[in-house]
Design a protein around this motif. Sequence first.
Motif, mmCIF file in Angstrom:
data_model
loop_
_atom_site.group_PDB
_atom_site.id
_atom_site.type_symbol
_atom_site.label_atom_id
_atom_site.label_comp_id
_atom_site.label_asym_id
_atom_site.label_seq_id
_atom_site.Cartn_x
_atom_site.Cartn_y
_atom_site.Cartn_z
ATOM 1 N N GLY A 151 9.753 45.253 17.136
ATOM 2 C CA GLY A 151 8.891 44.088 17.186
ATOM 3 C C GLY A 151 9.064 43.312 18.471
ATOM 4 N N GLN A 152 8.073 42.502 18.774
ATOM 5 C CA GLN A 152 8.092 41.628 19.937
ATOM 6 C C GLN A 152 7.111 40.497 19.732
ATOM 7 N N VAL A 153 7.167 39.532 20.629
ATOM 8 C CA VAL A 153 6.193 38.430 20.635
ATOM 9 C C VAL A 153 5.288 38.605 21.844
ATOM 10 N N ILE A 154 3.967 38.552 21.602
ATOM 11 C CA ILE A 154 3.002 38.611 22.694
ATOM 12 C C ILE A 154 2.244 37.292 22.738
ATOM 13 N N GLN A 155 1.686 36.991 23.885
ATOM 14 C CA GLN A 155 0.785 35.840 23.991
ATOM 15 C C GLN A 155 -0.649 36.324 23.812
ATOM 16 N N ALA A 156 -1.403 35.615 22.997
ATOM 17 C CA ALA A 156 -2.772 36.018 22.719
ATOM 18 C C ALA A 156 -3.604 36.043 23.996
ATOM 19 N N PRO A 157 -4.429 37.083 24.146
ATOM 20 C CA PRO A 157 -5.279 37.151 25.365
ATOM 21 C C PRO A 157 -6.373 36.111 25.324
ATOM 22 N N GLY A 166 -2.847 32.377 24.788
ATOM 23 C CA GLY A 166 -1.463 31.954 24.952
ATOM 24 C C GLY A 166 -0.714 31.723 23.656
ATOM 25 N N THR A 167 -1.413 31.790 22.527
ATOM 26 C CA THR A 167 -0.751 31.600 21.235
ATOM 27 C C THR A 167 0.325 32.654 21.019
ATOM 28 N N PRO A 168 1.551 32.256 20.658
ATOM 29 C CA PRO A 168 2.591 33.255 20.383
ATOM 30 C C PRO A 168 2.278 34.037 19.104
ATOM 31 N N ILE A 169 2.263 35.364 19.222
ATOM 32 C CA ILE A 169 1.969 36.246 18.103
ATOM 33 C C ILE A 169 3.188 37.132 17.866
ATOM 34 N N LEU A 170 3.768 37.026 16.683
ATOM 35 C CA LEU A 170 4.892 37.869 16.305
ATOM 36 C C LEU A 170 4.362 39.164 15.707
ATOM 37 N N MET A 171 4.707 40.298 16.326
ATOM 38 C CA MET A 171 4.356 41.615 15.810
ATOM 39 C C MET A 171 5.642 42.321 15.392
ATOM 40 N N PHE A 172 5.635 42.906 14.199
ATOM 41 C CA PHE A 172 6.847 43.542 13.694
ATOM 42 C C PHE A 172 6.473 44.651 12.723
ATOM 43 N N ALA A 173 7.044 45.854 12.929
ATOM 44 C CA ALA A 173 6.727 46.982 12.069
ATOM 45 C C ALA A 173 7.981 47.761 11.705
ATOM 46 N N ARG A 182 15.069 36.484 20.797
ATOM 47 C CA ARG A 182 14.967 37.257 22.035
ATOM 48 C C ARG A 182 13.774 36.786 22.869
ATOM 49 N N ALA A 183 12.710 36.365 22.182
ATOM 50 C CA ALA A 183 11.512 35.880 22.870
ATOM 51 C C ALA A 183 11.626 34.423 23.292
ATOM 52 N N LYS A 184 12.710 33.751 22.835
ATOM 53 C CA LYS A 184 12.900 32.319 23.100
ATOM 54 C C LYS A 184 11.728 31.507 22.548
ATOM 55 N N VAL A 185 11.317 31.856 21.329
ATOM 56 C CA VAL A 185 10.241 31.160 20.629
ATOM 57 C C VAL A 185 10.793 30.626 19.318
ATOM 58 N N GLU A 186 10.585 29.345 19.067
ATOM 59 C CA GLU A 186 11.017 28.746 17.812
ATOM 60 C C GLU A 186 10.058 29.133 16.687
ATOM 61 N N PRO A 187 10.565 29.305 15.459
ATOM 62 C CA PRO A 187 9.684 29.693 14.348
ATOM 63 C C PRO A 187 8.479 28.776 14.175
ATOM 64 N N VAL A 229 11.432 43.875 23.619
ATOM 65 C CA VAL A 229 11.357 44.442 22.278
ATOM 66 C C VAL A 229 12.715 44.362 21.585
ATOM 67 N N LEU A 230 12.688 44.184 20.289
ATOM 68 C CA LEU A 230 13.872 44.396 19.460
ATOM 69 C C LEU A 230 13.556 45.622 18.610
ATOM 70 N N TRP A 231 14.308 46.702 18.834
ATOM 71 C CA TRP A 231 14.030 47.922 18.079
ATOM 72 C C TRP A 231 15.327 48.538 17.607
ATOM 73 N N GLY A 232 15.223 49.370 16.589
ATOM 74 C CA GLY A 232 16.408 49.995 16.019
ATOM 75 C C GLY A 232 16.025 50.891 14.866
ATOM 76 N N SER A 233 17.039 51.328 14.130
ATOM 77 C CA SER A 233 16.794 52.223 13.006
ATOM 78 C C SER A 233 17.913 52.112 11.992
ATOM 79 N N VAL A 234 17.652 52.670 10.812
ATOM 80 C CA VAL A 234 18.637 52.751 9.734
ATOM 81 C C VAL A 234 18.701 54.224 9.341
#
Length: 314
Positions: free
Chosen positions: A308-314, A292-299, A226-231, A179-184
């Motif tokens: 946010g993180q990247v998950i692989q589709a089930p 296996g499709t890379p899914i970018l989730m970010f909130a 962080r996920a080592k996934v290219e855009p 995960v990449l998480w943080g706050s402002v």
Amino acid sequence: MIGTRVLSVGHYQPERVVTNAELEKIVDTNDEWIQRRVGIRERRWAGPEETVDILARKAAQDALDKAGMPASDIDTVIVATCSAFDRSPNMAARVADQLKIPNAPATIDINTACSGFPHAIAIAQQAIAFGSTTNALVIGSEKLSDVTDFTDRTTAVLTADGAGAMVLTASEDQQISPVLWGSVPEMGDAVRIERSNDDKFAQNGQSVFRWTTTALPKIAREILERAKVEPEDVGVIVLHQANLRIIEPLARKIGAEQALVATDVTESGNTSAASIPLALSKLMEQTDIPTGTPILMFAFGGGLSYAGQVIQAP
């Protein structure tokens, strides 16, 4: 270290559909203004008997059914919510009871508002990685109609009710990125539900919008690094469903123009912590997303927090 994979995604929405035309009778607004500002056409509101835990349990059952897993196999339940009025027992404990989970599951509620679901996924993933959990039920559930200020035309058009859930399980390989998480913290008052305001949702929409236009693309690229996934390899983008004007440009800004972008906000409104799993579950029912499709989730949301993180589709 033990890996984690997503087995399934489920959701639940109340039956009542509230159109912009119906809102015109409640607040000083109109369909053209709402769609131009935030892209919402309609949303769902729950009835008095549909509490946050009931919504959560129904989404959880949908996810369990899709996974083909009995509730008895779950050993951790995490619920992300910012709209539950009851403090104890928490929503996760109530969901575990309603599902009749027999084996003393861990039950955890978290509240980072709209960014709650990716935070909850990260907590479950880390519990699995260290052997504390084998099968986790992670839920985002909100009843924002309970905290809506119908005297504020800028926020009353946004909020909605619903729930989404994921079943996570231990795996030999890692299918969820760190995960990449943080706050402002200096923007902590930009989104709030405070007793001093009668427990009503309020926000400084312009401040949040300005932050998202500059910060979101940078953070999204950092998640992919962080996920080592290219855009160009991202298959699906599921951003917090807050505003269509924020969601639509992101793929282009991060170089992922080929990605399928979830735009469930148009028919579900802003469901805070529920919006990512709700949008993803509906998208997976409507579209064939290969395993296996890379899914970018970010909130992002109150606090001002983000995750946010990247998950692989089930």
